[in-house]
Structures are given as C-alpha cells and as structure tokens.
Design an enzyme around this catalytic site. Structure first.
Site, short mmCIF file in Angstrom:
data_model
loop_
_atom_site.label_atom_id
_atom_site.label_comp_id
_atom_site.label_asym_id
_atom_site.label_seq_id
_atom_site.Cartn_x
_atom_site.Cartn_y
_atom_site.Cartn_z
N GLY A 113 -2.99 12.03 5.75
CA GLY A 113 -1.87 12.96 5.70
C GLY A 113 -0.69 12.55 6.53
O GLY A 113 0.43 12.97 6.26
N PHE A 114 -0.89 11.71 7.54
CA PHE A 114 0.22 11.31 8.40
C PHE A 114 0.05 9.86 8.81
O PHE A 114 -1.08 9.39 8.95
CB PHE A 114 0.26 12.17 9.68
CG PHE A 114 0.47 13.63 9.40
CD1 PHE A 114 1.75 14.14 9.22
CD2 PHE A 114 -0.61 14.49 9.26
CE1 PHE A 114 1.94 15.49 8.94
CE2 PHE A 114 -0.43 15.83 8.98
CZ PHE A 114 0.86 16.34 8.82
N HIS B 282 0.86 -1.20 0.00
CA HIS B 282 0.00 0.00 0.00
C HIS B 282 0.89 1.24 0.00
O HIS B 282 1.70 1.43 0.91
CB HIS B 282 -0.92 -0.01 1.22
CG HIS B 282 -1.90 1.12 1.23
ND1 HIS B 282 -3.10 1.08 0.58
CD2 HIS B 282 -1.84 2.34 1.82
CE1 HIS B 282 -3.75 2.22 0.76
NE2 HIS B 282 -3.00 3.02 1.51
N GLY C 75 0.69 6.79 11.73
CA GLY C 75 0.77 6.71 13.19
C GLY C 75 -0.34 7.40 13.96
O GLY C 75 -0.16 7.78 15.11
N ASP D 28 1.13 5.39 -0.15
CA ASP D 28 0.41 6.64 0.10
C ASP D 28 1.11 7.81 -0.58
O ASP D 28 2.23 8.16 -0.23
CB ASP D 28 0.33 6.90 1.61
CG ASP D 28 -0.65 5.97 2.29
OD1 ASP D 28 -1.78 5.86 1.80
OD2 ASP D 28 -0.27 5.34 3.30
N ASP E 82 -8.06 2.04 6.13
CA ASP E 82 -6.70 2.59 6.18
C ASP E 82 -6.61 3.60 7.32
O ASP E 82 -7.37 4.57 7.35
CB ASP E 82 -6.44 3.29 4.83
CG ASP E 82 -5.01 3.78 4.67
OD1 ASP E 82 -4.17 3.50 5.53
OD2 ASP E 82 -4.76 4.45 3.64
N GLY E 83 -5.68 3.37 8.25
CA GLY E 83 -5.42 4.33 9.32
C GLY E 83 -5.61 3.74 10.70
O GLY E 83 -6.71 3.40 11.09
N GLY E 84 -4.50 3.60 11.42
CA GLY E 84 -4.59 3.14 12.81
C GLY E 84 -4.99 1.69 12.97
O GLY E 84 -5.42 1.27 14.05
N GLY F 8 0.32 0.15 8.71
CA GLY F 8 1.58 0.85 8.49
C GLY F 8 2.47 0.75 9.71
O GLY F 8 3.32 -0.15 9.80
ZN ZN Z 1 -3.38 4.91 2.38
#
Ligand code: ZN
Length: 210
Positions: free
Chosen positions: A134-135, A25, A137, A27, A167-169, A189
């Site tokens: 955008g970030f 993946h 973590g 980004d 996607d995210g956390g 991630g």
């Molecule tokens: Zn992503």
C-alpha cells in the site's frame, strides 16, 4: 516506479532503460484492497510507450480478473494478482496466460507459503511481500527470508521454473540475503529513486546479485 518522480516520468523511464535493471515494476492500488491509491491504465500506457524492458505489473486491487485484458492492452508483460484478492485464482492465472502474459501470484506478509501448494504449478512467478502493501518506503520484515526458503523448496518439487520475486524495503543491506535464500527477482523502489545516483544504485544491487 511508485517511488519515481511523476513530473519527470520520461526521464525516470529513460534512467531505467539505460540502467542494469531488467524490468519495470508497476504498483497498481485501488484504495480498497489497500488503503492507498497509486496510478492506473493511462500511466501504465505512458510508461509502456517509452520502456524498452518488460513491464512487471503488480495489481493490489480487488477482483483483478476484471482488468486482465485492459492491462495487457496497456503494455503489461507480467501480471501478478494477490492470493488474498482472488476468489478463483486458478481461473484468473489461466486468463492471464491466455491473454499472452506471464502470470504471478502475490502473498501478503501474513499469508503462509503452504497456501500455494495446489496452485504454484499454474504460475510463472510468486511475489512475496516483505512489507504490508500500500505504500512505498516501508521497513522490510525479516521473516520473509524463511518464506523464500520454504517457497524455493515447494518450487523445486512442483514448478522448478518458478521465479521468486520479493517486493518491499529491498536495499543494498538485504539484497544478498534475499538472493541466498532463493529470490530470483528483487523490486527496489525507494532504494533506487531516492538515491542521488539511481542508475549507480541499480548497478550496485545487480552486482550484489552476481
Ligand atoms: Zn509491487
């Protein structure tokens, strides 16, 4: 791959190649659609040259339609664009498919699932953001679970083959909940790359899914 160590990119790609992960993946951030910058086409090409698994490319950029063939040529297999960044989303999804890739739509945390009613039939995948993009973590937003369930119902009515990606956390603590709600694809991630044993972390996440 945003959480990978770019000084050891070849080793990080190898780790994913040899792990139980299904996709890479990537980004892509432009500093306009999101406040941050990540990496661009040369890094995508470098990863593609070593990767033995599909490249799932998430564009967090304005006017993503300008770069469809460029990302295809760089090695993208799946290309996802933000609903919030695409004025002519129907045309953009068609162009992605015509370029030979799978087409994905991404929704930010504030965008309701019903926005997709008239477009979900044109997509291979919908990516729901469980953090603000955008970030890496960031903390996971639990409301995502309701959105996954709502999207699953919509998909079953209109496009049963649709993949639902989150996607995210994502980590060991929420992976099972996400899958039970209807997620098909989880992006991890920091949970993987900040682990002392990344391949083992991937195995654990995959085992939760099975
Ligand atoms: Zn992503």
């Amino acid at each position: 791959m945003l959480s990978a160590d770019f000084l050891r990119l070849d080793e990080e790609v190898d780790m994913v190649n040899n792990s139980m992960a299904d996709w890479f993946h990537l980004d892509i951030m432009d500093g306009v659609f999101v406040p941050n910058l990540s990496f661009g086409l040369p890094v995508v090409k470098a990863i593609s040259s070593m990767a033995v698994k599909p490249l799932d490319v998430h564009l967090m950029i304005v006017q993503p339609e300008r770069y469809i063939t460029a990302f295809r040529d760089a090695g993208a297999d799946i290309l996802s664009v933000h609903y919030e960044a695409s004025t002519h989303l129907h045309r953009t999804l068609q162009a992605i498919r015509q370029a030979g890739m799978k087409a994905g739509i991404v929704l930010n945390p504030h965008s309701p699932v019903h926005l997709l009613n008239d477009i979900v039939g044109e997509a291979d995948m919908v990516l729901l953001m469980s953090v603000n993009p955008g970030f890496g973590g960031q903390q996971f937003i639990p409301h995502i679970l309701n959105k996954i369930k709502e999207l699953k119902e919509l998909a079953l009515r209109i496009n049963p083959a649709l993949l639902i990606e989150v996607d995210g956390g994502v980590n060991r603590d929420n992976a099972a909940q996400l899958c039970h709600a209807g997620a098909d694809v989880l992006v991890a991630g920091n949970a993987v790359f900040k682990s002392s044993e990344p391949a083992e972390e991937i195995r654990l996440l995959k085992t939760i899914l099975d």
